[in-house]
Enzyme design. Structure first.
Site, PDB file in Angstrom:
ATOM      1  N   THR A  95      -1.839  -3.119  13.351  1.00  0.00           N
ATOM      2  CA  THR A  95      -0.710  -3.535  12.521  1.00  0.00           C
ATOM      3  C   THR A  95       0.552  -2.764  12.900  1.00  0.00           C
ATOM      4  OG1 THR A  95      -2.280  -3.845  10.707  1.00  0.00           O
ATOM      5  CG2 THR A  95       0.054  -3.871  10.128  1.00  0.00           C
ATOM      6  N   LEU A  96       0.411  -1.459  12.970  1.00  0.00           N
ATOM      7  CA  LEU A  96       1.555  -0.600  13.250  1.00  0.00           C
ATOM      8  C   LEU A  96       2.083  -0.776  14.666  1.00  0.00           C
ATOM      9  CD1 LEU A  96       2.840   1.092  11.212  1.00  0.00           C
ATOM     10  CD2 LEU A  96       1.637   3.073  12.057  1.00  0.00           C
ATOM     11  N   ASP A 107      -5.608   2.497  10.535  1.00  0.00           N
ATOM     12  CA  ASP A 107      -7.024   2.287  10.817  1.00  0.00           C
ATOM     13  C   ASP A 107      -7.165   2.013  12.316  1.00  0.00           C
ATOM     14  OD1 ASP A 107      -9.687   1.662  10.651  1.00  0.00           O
ATOM     15  OD2 ASP A 107      -9.480  -0.033   9.310  1.00  0.00           O
ATOM     16  N   GLY A 163      -4.801   0.702  14.078  1.00  0.00           N
ATOM     17  CA  GLY A 163      -3.468   0.916  14.646  1.00  0.00           C
ATOM     18  C   GLY A 163      -2.799  -0.381  15.082  1.00  0.00           C
ATOM     19  N   ARG A 218      -5.079   0.297  -6.872  1.00  0.00           N
ATOM     20  CA  ARG A 218      -3.854   0.875  -6.310  1.00  0.00           C
ATOM     21  C   ARG A 218      -3.285   1.974  -7.199  1.00  0.00           C
ATOM     22  NH1 ARG A 218      -2.118  -2.353  -2.020  1.00  0.00           N
ATOM     23  NH2 ARG A 218      -2.461  -4.590  -2.230  1.00  0.00           N
ATOM     24  N   LYS A 226      -7.413   7.151  10.021  1.00  0.00           N
ATOM     25  CA  LYS A 226      -8.829   7.123  10.422  1.00  0.00           C
ATOM     26  C   LYS A 226      -8.845   7.161  11.946  1.00  0.00           C
ATOM     27  CE  LYS A 226     -10.393   4.010   6.710  1.00  0.00           C
ATOM     28  NZ  LYS A 226     -10.954   2.663   6.463  1.00  0.00           N
ATOM     29  N   ASP A 264      -5.754  -0.526  -1.894  1.00  0.00           N
ATOM     30  CA  ASP A 264      -6.507  -1.436  -2.768  1.00  0.00           C
ATOM     31  C   ASP A 264      -7.835  -1.887  -2.192  1.00  0.00           C
ATOM     32  OD1 ASP A 264      -5.216  -3.090  -0.701  1.00  0.00           O
ATOM     33  OD2 ASP A 264      -6.007  -4.772  -1.858  1.00  0.00           O
ATOM     34  N   PHE A 309     -14.161   3.255   3.540  1.00  0.00           N
ATOM     35  CA  PHE A 309     -13.153   2.425   2.910  1.00  0.00           C
ATOM     36  C   PHE A 309     -12.631   3.134   1.662  1.00  0.00           C
ATOM     37  CE2 PHE A 309     -11.251  -1.033   0.554  1.00  0.00           C
ATOM     38  CZ  PHE A 309     -10.548  -1.669   1.556  1.00  0.00           C
ATOM     39  N   GLY A 322       0.766  -1.249   0.000  1.00  0.00           N
ATOM     40  CA  GLY A 322       0.000   0.000   0.000  1.00  0.00           C
ATOM     41  C   GLY A 322       0.788   1.285   0.000  1.00  0.00           C
ATOM     42  N   GLU A 338       3.667   4.450   6.074  1.00  0.00           N
ATOM     43  CA  GLU A 338       2.431   3.678   5.915  1.00  0.00           C
ATOM     44  C   GLU A 338       1.443   4.394   4.998  1.00  0.00           C
ATOM     45  OE1 GLU A 338       0.879   1.086   5.887  1.00  0.00           O
ATOM     46  OE2 GLU A 338       0.758  -0.011   7.759  1.00  0.00           O
ATOM     47  N   ASP A 339       0.570   3.628   4.403  1.00  0.00           N
ATOM     48  CA  ASP A 339      -0.479   4.210   3.576  1.00  0.00           C
ATOM     49  C   ASP A 339      -1.616   4.735   4.452  1.00  0.00           C
ATOM     50  OD1 ASP A 339      -1.137   1.639   4.400  1.00  0.00           O
ATOM     51  OD2 ASP A 339      -1.871   0.968   2.443  1.00  0.00           O
TER      52      ASP A 339
HETATM   53  P1  IMP Z   1      -4.936  -1.434  11.057  1.00  0.00           P
HETATM   54  O1  IMP Z   1      -4.129  -2.516  11.680  1.00  0.00           O
HETATM   55  O2  IMP Z   1      -6.392  -1.577  11.376  1.00  0.00           O
HETATM   56  O3  IMP Z   1      -4.433  -0.046  11.371  1.00  0.00           O
HETATM   57  O4  IMP Z   1      -4.861  -1.720   9.511  1.00  0.00           O
HETATM   58  C1  IMP Z   1      -4.168  -0.958   8.627  1.00  0.00           C
HETATM   59  C2  IMP Z   1      -4.121  -1.664   7.309  1.00  0.00           C
HETATM   60  O5  IMP Z   1      -5.442  -2.033   6.872  1.00  0.00           O
HETATM   61  C3  IMP Z   1      -3.571  -0.749   6.250  1.00  0.00           C
HETATM   62  O6  IMP Z   1      -2.183  -0.887   6.128  1.00  0.00           O
HETATM   63  C4  IMP Z   1      -4.337  -1.173   5.009  1.00  0.00           C
HETATM   64  O7  IMP Z   1      -3.647  -2.215   4.362  1.00  0.00           O
HETATM   65  C5  IMP Z   1      -5.645  -1.701   5.520  1.00  0.00           C
HETATM   66  N1  IMP Z   1      -6.721  -0.694   5.425  1.00  0.00           N
HETATM   67  C6  IMP Z   1      -7.343  -0.063   6.443  1.00  0.00           C
HETATM   68  N2  IMP Z   1      -8.288   0.781   6.008  1.00  0.00           N
HETATM   69  C7  IMP Z   1      -8.251   0.701   4.648  1.00  0.00           C
HETATM   70  C8  IMP Z   1      -9.002   1.379   3.604  1.00  0.00           C
HETATM   71  O8  IMP Z   1      -9.879   2.224   3.814  1.00  0.00           O
HETATM   72  N3  IMP Z   1      -8.669   1.017   2.332  1.00  0.00           N
HETATM   73  C9  IMP Z   1      -7.718   0.103   2.040  1.00  0.00           C
HETATM   74  N4  IMP Z   1      -7.003  -0.537   2.975  1.00  0.00           N
HETATM   75  C10 IMP Z   1      -7.273  -0.244   4.270  1.00  0.00           C
HETATM   76 MG    MG Z   2      -1.292  -1.952   4.342  1.00  0.00          MG
END
Ligand code: IMP
Ligand code: MG
Length: 172
Positions: free
Chosen positions: A105-106, A101, A103, A163, A129, A157, A150, A42, A97-98
């Site tokens: 993953t990060l 959401d 948080g 993308r 977000k 994607d 979304f 992303g 990061e792209d």
């Molecule tokens: P988190 O762990 O919920 O912060 O997830 C973040 C990851 O979810 C991002 O790196 C994206 O790959 C994916 N993601 C979250 N929201 C979106 C969205 O609105 N569009 C596309 N990918 C998203």
């Molecule tokens: Mg991602």
């Protein structure tokens, strides 16, 4: 505009924001070198554009992570499908990061990279977000705060598609 996708942030707005972030980052890291970690797939477009505008010496490495579980929700467990090629020990590191959401993953990634002893570790995300945040992590650079929709484009994607859109859009 691609049919079914409504523009949320235009190509021009993104370009201006990326320049602005790069100026700020170049100033903060003046007289230093910055090691960018691009989170595949992303943040590829964002990392490349940001790197082009940075005026400090930059190195780039890539990492691919995916969270276990069902498609749209993070499960909290993250799998590394491609690790970094280079050591980050003693380096000033920035995760690019792209979107943030929940948080989750990060948060996982930061913990994982901290134990590898970088000199510093910061986060730069194009989108955030904030209302969806489940884990509180300090993010130093945020391009745009967006509503809980979304979004696709500029690297983001929906089932691997969209993308390549030069703007950020919402699927209608
Ligand atoms: P988190 O762990 O919920 O912060 O997830 C973040 C990851 O979810 C991002 O790196 C994206 O790959 C994916 N993601 C979250 N929201 C979106 C969205 O609105 N569009 C596309 N990918 C998203
Ligand atoms: Mg991602």
């Amino acid at each position: 505009m691609t049919s079914g996708v409504e523009v949320l942030i235009s190509e021009n707005e993104i370009e201006e924001k990326v320049k602005q972030l790069a100026t700020e980052i170049s100033e903060t890291y003046k007289n230093k070198e910055l090691h960018l970690i691009c989170i595949l797939k992303g943040s590829v477009f964002f990392t490349c554009r940001l790197a082009q505008f940075l005026t400090i010496p930059v190195t780039i490495d890539f990492m691919s992570v995916s969270s276990y579980g069902d498609g749209m929700q993070s499960s909290g467990r993250v799998r590394i499908s491609k690790d970094l090629d280079e050591s980050i020990e003693g380096k000033d590191v920035m995760i690019v990061e792209d979107i943030i959401d929940s948080g989750i993953t990060l948060n996982y990634l930061v913990k994982l990279l901290q134990v590898r002893n970088p000199r510093s570790l910061t986060i730069c995300t194009l989108l955030s977000k904030e209302t969806c945040r489940k884990v509180d992590i300090p993010v130093q650079y945020i391009g745009f705060c967006i509503p809980d929709e979304f979004v696709v484009g500029y690297g983001l994607d929906y089932i691997q598609k969209f993308r390549n859109l030069p703007y950020i859009g919402i699927i209608k």
